[in-house]
Design a protein around this motif. Structure first.
Motif, short mmCIF file in Angstrom:
data_model
loop_
_atom_site.label_atom_id
_atom_site.label_comp_id
_atom_site.label_asym_id
_atom_site.label_seq_id
_atom_site.Cartn_x
_atom_site.Cartn_y
_atom_site.Cartn_z
N ALA A 193 16.36 5.78 -6.70
CA ALA A 193 17.74 5.86 -6.53
C ALA A 193 18.17 5.06 -5.30
CB ALA A 193 17.97 7.20 -6.04
N LEU A 194 17.52 4.70 -4.29
CA LEU A 194 17.94 3.94 -3.37
C LEU A 194 17.01 2.68 -3.14
CD1 LEU A 194 18.24 7.02 -0.83
CD2 LEU A 194 20.19 5.80 -1.89
N PRO A 195 17.26 1.59 -4.16
CA PRO A 195 16.46 0.53 -4.08
C PRO A 195 16.74 -0.44 -2.93
CG PRO A 195 17.94 0.10 -5.63
CD PRO A 195 18.21 1.70 -5.09
N ASN A 196 17.77 -0.15 -1.99
CA ASN A 196 17.86 -0.96 -0.92
C ASN A 196 17.79 -0.06 0.41
OD1 ASN A 196 18.56 -3.37 -2.59
ND2 ASN A 196 20.66 -2.54 -2.86
N ALA A 197 17.18 0.88 0.28
CA ALA A 197 16.99 1.82 1.60
C ALA A 197 16.14 0.98 2.78
CB ALA A 197 16.17 3.09 1.01
N GLY A 198 16.76 1.09 3.94
CA GLY A 198 16.29 0.42 5.01
C GLY A 198 15.40 1.25 5.80
N LYS A 199 15.09 1.10 6.84
CA LYS A 199 14.27 1.75 7.96
C LYS A 199 14.87 2.90 8.53
CE LYS A 199 10.41 -1.52 8.92
NZ LYS A 199 9.55 -0.44 8.54
N ARG A 200 16.45 2.77 8.59
CA ARG A 200 16.94 3.77 9.22
C ARG A 200 18.11 4.48 8.27
NH1 ARG A 200 20.72 2.03 14.74
NH2 ARG A 200 18.68 2.65 15.37
N LEU A 201 17.74 6.01 8.48
CA LEU A 201 18.71 6.70 7.49
C LEU A 201 19.54 7.48 8.49
CD1 LEU A 201 16.62 9.56 6.10
CD2 LEU A 201 15.46 7.64 7.08
N CYS A 202 20.71 8.00 8.03
CA CYS A 202 21.57 8.89 8.73
C CYS A 202 22.05 10.18 7.84
CB CYS A 202 23.13 8.28 9.13
SG CYS A 202 24.03 9.13 9.99
N LEU A 203 21.78 11.18 8.11
CA LEU A 203 21.98 12.42 7.40
C LEU A 203 23.33 12.95 7.95
CD1 LEU A 203 21.31 14.29 5.36
CD2 LEU A 203 20.21 15.82 6.94
N PHE A 204 24.60 13.20 7.05
CA PHE A 204 25.58 13.89 7.49
C PHE A 204 25.80 15.20 6.73
CE2 PHE A 204 26.79 9.39 7.40
CZ PHE A 204 27.61 9.25 8.63
N ILE A 205 25.81 16.37 7.65
CA ILE A 205 26.00 17.62 7.59
C ILE A 205 27.34 18.31 7.60
CG2 ILE A 205 24.98 19.77 7.74
CD1 ILE A 205 22.50 18.46 9.18
N HIS A 206 27.94 18.66 6.40
CA HIS A 206 29.52 19.17 6.49
C HIS A 206 29.47 20.66 7.20
CE1 HIS A 206 28.80 22.30 3.24
NE2 HIS A 206 28.04 21.13 2.63
N GLY A 207 30.55 21.13 7.49
CA GLY A 207 30.82 22.29 8.22
C GLY A 207 31.18 23.52 7.30
N LEU A 208 31.60 24.39 7.61
CA LEU A 208 31.72 25.83 6.95
C LEU A 208 32.80 25.59 5.81
CD1 LEU A 208 31.61 29.04 6.65
CD2 LEU A 208 33.32 29.23 8.33
N SER A 209 32.55 26.23 4.49
CA SER A 209 33.25 25.98 3.52
C SER A 209 33.77 24.69 2.95
CB SER A 209 34.70 26.87 3.84
OG SER A 209 34.53 28.19 3.99
N CYS A 210 32.90 23.62 3.49
CA CYS A 210 33.29 22.41 2.84
C CYS A 210 32.15 21.75 1.98
CB CYS A 210 33.19 21.49 4.20
SG CYS A 210 34.88 21.74 5.10
N ASP A 211 32.34 20.74 1.74
CA ASP A 211 30.94 20.05 0.95
C ASP A 211 30.76 18.71 1.31
OD1 ASP A 211 33.19 18.41 -0.51
OD2 ASP A 211 32.80 19.52 -2.43
N GLU A 212 30.27 17.88 0.64
CA GLU A 212 29.45 16.63 0.98
C GLU A 212 30.71 15.59 0.97
OE1 GLU A 212 28.08 17.03 -3.32
OE2 GLU A 212 28.18 18.10 -1.54
N HIS A 213 31.67 15.93 0.30
CA HIS A 213 32.90 15.10 0.01
C HIS A 213 33.69 15.14 1.11
CE1 HIS A 213 31.63 14.32 -4.18
NE2 HIS A 213 31.73 15.73 -4.43
#
Length: 408
Positions: free
Chosen positions: A151-171
Motif C-alpha cells: 500500500a505504501l511502496p514509498n514509505a519513509g522512516k518518518r510517519l505522521c498520524l493525524f487524529i480527527h476530533g469529535l464528530s469528524c472523520d479522516e477527511h
C-alpha cells in the motif's frame, strides 16, 4: 465447521441510517408523549380541585389519555414501518455495505452520528458504528508488513498520524485547494514535502469513551510500528481536539502495558484539545440538570442525556497528562486558539476558539520537553488547515530535528 473467525453467533448488523433514524423518531416521540402527559396531567389536576368539575375532569382525562396513547402509538409504529422500508432505498443511495467505505458525504454524516450516538450504535451492532482503523489515500491499511509495503511502496522512516476530533472523520484534514489564497494548507502533503513524512489518518468512533479509544489506538500503533516497512522509523502524532486526548490516553495505556511504540514517538502535538475540559459540554451538563428539575421538561432532559459518552468525557477532560518513564522522551506540544485578537480579553478567555478555551488547550503539568502557545483570530475547526498553525508545527518539528542533529 466453525472456525476462530466464525461470527455466526454474533447478532447480524442492523441497518444503517434508516435504523438510526427509526430509533431517533421513536425515542423522540416517546419523550414528546411524556411531556404531553406531564403538561396535560398538571392541567387536569388543577381542574379536579375545582368544585363540580372533579367528576367531568376525570372522564375527560380518561378519554384524552386513551386517544393520546393511540395517536402516539400509531406514530411510533407507522414511522417504524416507513423507515424499515427505507432501508432498501438507503443501501441503493449510499452504496454502504460491510467492508465497503462510504463516500465522503456519507462518511461525514456517519462521523457526525458516531460523535453524537456512537456508543449506542456500537452497542446495537449498527452498520454505521465506525470501526477504528489507520488509513492512507482514503483506504484502510492492513497492519502487516506485506500489506503496508504494497500500500505504501514509498514509505519513509518518518510517519505522521493525524487524529480527527469529535464528530469528524479522516477527511476533516483535507482542503479543496492546497494553494488556497485564504491561507489554508494541507498539513499531510506539506509535512511530506518539508520533512518526508508519510501521512496516515486515524478513523474512529468518537462517541465511545476516550479511555477505550485510547487503549485501542495504543494497540493499533503497536502493530503499525512493528510492521512498518522501514526499520528504526520515528512517529509524529498530531491530534485535533478530542484527537489529542486520544493520543494522550494512548500514551498512558502504552506506559501501563509496557508497549514499544512510544520509544519511536518523537513528538505529540495537540491542536485545540480540551485538556481541562470544554465549557460547552459543562454548559450542556448544567442544562441537562436544569431540565430534570421539572417533570414537564424532564423528557427533554432524557433526550439530552442520550448524547454519547465521548461527548460527556469532554466535560472535565483528562487533565494534564501524567509523566511516565515510557514516554518521558516524547516532546509534547499544545496549541490553543481564540476568536478574538486580544489575549487578555475576558471574552476571549471564556469563549476561546468557540469550543475550547486557550487555558484548557495549553494546560500541562509534566516535566520534560513541553511547550505551548496560542493563536488569535482563529476558530476551532480552522486549526485543521490554517497556515499559521502549520508554520508553528513546522517550527516545532524543525527545532526537534535540529536538536537531534546537535546531539549526534
Amino acid at each position: 465447521m466453525a472456525t476462530d473467525n466464525d461470527n455466526s453467533d454474533a447478532p447480524a448488523p442492523s441497518t444503517g441510517y434508516s435504523h438510526a433514524a427509526k430509533t431517533v423518531v421513536q425515542e423522540t416521540t416517546l419523550r414528546v408523549q411524556e411531556m404531553h402527559g406531564a403538561i396535560a396531567g398538571t392541567c387536569f389536576d388543577m381542574l379536579r380541585r375545582v368544585p363540580l368539575l372533579s367528576g367531568p375532569a376525570r372522564l375527560v382525562q380518561g378519554a384524552h389519555d386513551t386517544i393520546a396513547a393511540g395517536v402516539y402509538g400509531a406514530i411510533r409504529h407507522g414511522s417504524g414501518g416507513l423507515l424499515a422500508a427505507a432501508a432498501v432505498v438507503e443501501k441503493q443511495a449510499t452504496g454502504f455495505s460491510p467492508g465497503k467505505p462510504p463516500g465522503r458525504l456519507a462518511s461525514g454524516l456517519r462521523g457526525a452520528l458516531n460523535g453524537a450516538f456512537g456508543d449506542y450504535l456500537a452497542a446495537s451492532n449498527n452498520l454505521l458504528a465506525i470501526r477504528m482503523a489507520i488509513c492512507a489515500d482514503g483506504g484502510e491499511l492492513a497492519l502487516d508488513a506485506a500489506s503496508l509495503h504494497a500500500a505504501l511502496p514509498n514509505a519513509g522512516k518518518r510517519l505522521c498520524l493525524f487524529i480527527h476530533g469529535l464528530s469528524c472523520d479522516e477527511h476533516s484534514w483535507e482542503i479543496d485547494n492546497a494553494d488556497d489564497p485564504a491561507g489554508e494548507i494541507h498539513f499531510g502533503r506539506q509535512l511530506h514535502a518539508d520533512f518526508a513524512c508519510t501521512a496516515l489518518y486515524l478513523r474512529y468512533n468518537s462517541g465511545l469513551p476516550i479511555a477505550a479509544n485510547g487503549a485501542q489506538l495504543a494497540g493499533l500503533l503497536e502493530d503499525l510500528l512493528a510492521a512498518w516497512p522501514q526499520p528504526d522509523c520515528d512517529l509524529l502524532i498530531i491530534g485535533h481536539s478530542m484527537g489529542g486526548l486520544l493520543a494522550l490516553a494512548a500514551c498512558e495505556h502504552a506506559a501501563e502495558q509496557a508497549m514499544n511504540w512510544p520509544q519511536a514517538t518523537r513528538m505529540l502535538i495537540c491542536l485545540g484539545s480540551p485538556i481541562l475540559g470544554s465549557p460547552v459540554e459543562r454548559l450542556g451538563q448544567l442544562t441537562n440538570a436544569a431540565l430534570n428539575l421539572s417533570k414537564m421538561t424532564a423528557p427533554l432532559g432524557t433526550i439530552a442525556a442520550t448524547r454519547s459518552q465521548g461527548i460527556k468525557d469532554l466535560r472535565h477532560g483528562p487533565g494534564a497528562p501524567r509523566k511516565a518513564a515510557a514516554h518521558a522522551h516524547i516532546a509534547f506540544r499544545f496549541l490553543g486558539a481564540r476568536l478574538g485578537e486580544d489575549d487578555g480579553h475576558l471574552l476571549g478567555s471564556f469563549v476561546g476558539d468557540g469550543l475550547v478555551t486557550p487555558g484548557s488547550a495549553t494546560a500541562h503539568a509534566i516535566d520534560g520537553d513541553v511547550l505551548s502557545t496560542s493563536l488569535s483570530k482563529l476558530g476551532h475547526m480552522r486549526l485543521l488547515n490554517d497556515a499559521r498553525v502549520y508554520r508553528q508545527i513546522k517550527e516545532w518539528v524543525g527545532a526537534l530535528d535540529a536538536g537531534a542533529a546537535e546531539d549526534r
